[in-house]
Motif scaffolding. Structure first.
Motif, PDB file in Angstrom:
ATOM      1  N   UNK A  75      54.711 -40.536  34.391  1.00  0.00           N
ATOM      2  CA  UNK A  75      53.464 -40.047  33.798  1.00  0.00           C
ATOM      3  C   UNK A  75      53.162 -38.590  34.158  1.00  0.00           C
ATOM      4  N   UNK A  76      53.988 -38.002  35.053  1.00  0.00           N
ATOM      5  CA  UNK A  76      53.823 -36.568  35.348  1.00  0.00           C
ATOM      6  C   UNK A  76      54.833 -35.729  34.558  1.00  0.00           C
ATOM      7  N   UNK A  77      55.459 -36.338  33.561  1.00  0.00           N
ATOM      8  CA  UNK A  77      56.482 -35.689  32.730  1.00  0.00           C
ATOM      9  C   UNK A  77      57.685 -35.224  33.575  1.00  0.00           C
ATOM     10  N   UNK A  78      58.063 -36.076  34.510  1.00  0.00           N
ATOM     11  CA  UNK A  78      59.217 -35.766  35.350  1.00  0.00           C
ATOM     12  C   UNK A  78      60.344 -36.763  35.081  1.00  0.00           C
ATOM     13  N   UNK A  79      61.571 -36.265  35.141  1.00  0.00           N
ATOM     14  CA  UNK A  79      62.756 -37.121  34.942  1.00  0.00           C
ATOM     15  C   UNK A  79      63.645 -37.033  36.177  1.00  0.00           C
ATOM     16  N   UNK A  80      64.762 -37.737  36.154  1.00  0.00           N
ATOM     17  CA  UNK A  80      65.646 -37.784  37.316  1.00  0.00           C
ATOM     18  C   UNK A  80      66.966 -37.050  37.076  1.00  0.00           C
ATOM     19  N   UNK A  81      67.027 -36.243  36.023  1.00  0.00           N
ATOM     20  CA  UNK A  81      68.295 -35.572  35.685  1.00  0.00           C
ATOM     21  C   UNK A  81      68.420 -34.218  36.384  1.00  0.00           C
ATOM     22  N   UNK A  82      69.505 -34.080  37.143  1.00  0.00           N
ATOM     23  CA  UNK A  82      69.746 -32.831  37.869  1.00  0.00           C
ATOM     24  C   UNK A  82      70.603 -31.850  37.066  1.00  0.00           C
ATOM     25  N   UNK A  83      71.115 -32.330  35.937  1.00  0.00           N
ATOM     26  CA  UNK A  83      72.005 -31.473  35.144  1.00  0.00           C
ATOM     27  C   UNK A  83      73.408 -31.406  35.705  1.00  0.00           C
ATOM     28  N   UNK A  84      73.828 -32.439  36.410  1.00  0.00           N
ATOM     29  CA  UNK A  84      75.142 -32.416  37.078  1.00  0.00           C
ATOM     30  C   UNK A  84      76.322 -32.516  36.114  1.00  0.00           C
TER      31      UNK A  84
END
Ligand code: SF4
Ligand code: SF4
Length: 165
Positions: A69-78
């Motif tokens: 809900x804070x517009x955050x994801x878990x992708x680091x771009x690895x």
């Protein structure tokens, strides 16, 4: 050679046969309709799209990237998912961000996903070290323009969740 009267009689007989067969067929159909009208539990036809039966747990319909809900994801771009994908469905575009300590750090800029190429093999999901992507069970993907099947999975303005490395 048949006479006109014989031809006329044959026509009348054919006509009566056709009417008889039509009425018989109609009554057969009505009989089946009447049966299901009184035996609701035996109806197996689904009233789609009003009714959508739950999909089997193993069904895979699309790769998605959950955001909180804070517009955050878990992708680091690895790029591990991009490398694992056998047919180039995923394209990871990265950028460099400056950390509070003043260091440069790689981050996700754009996660491009070509749904039209995806075989739902699940390899990208398994390859992701941070569980940033998952398979959704959506299946209504029909569009008029093929370009609409190319999606960006990270939402506008989203960023990496705190604590995910
Ligand atoms: S499910 Fe398979 S084909 Fe689809 S993006 Fe992931 S690795 Fe590629
Ligand atoms: S989704 Fe996972 S594997 Fe793909 S770039 Fe992001 S963190 Fe890496």
């Amino acid at each position: 050679m048949k006479t006109v009267t014989e031809k006329k009689n044959m026509f009348i007989i054919d006509y009566i046969k056709t009417v008889y067969n039509s009425v018989r067929s109609l009554l057969q159909g009505m009989k089946l309709t009447g049966y299901y009208f009184t035996h609701h539990k035996e109806i197996i036809t689904e009233q789609y799209p009003e009714y959508r039966a739950p999909m089997a747990e193993r069904f895979k319909g699309e790769v998605v990237m959950p955001h909180d809900d804070k517009n955050e994801h878990r992708c680091t771009g690895c790029t591990a998912c991009e490398l694992a994908c056998p047919n180039g469905t995923i394209k990871i575009i990265t950028k460099f961000e400056t950390t509070p300590e003043g260091k440069k750090k790689k981050a996700l800029d754009t996660f491009v996903y070509h749904l039209e190429l995806c075989t739902m093999c699940n390899l990208c999901i398994v390859a992701c070290p941070t569980d940033a992507i998952k398979m959704a069970q959506t299946f209504e993907h029909s569009v008029f323009d093929r370009s609409q099947l190319t999606k960006v999975l990270n939402k506008p303005g989203s960023k990496l969740m705190e604590g995910v490395e």
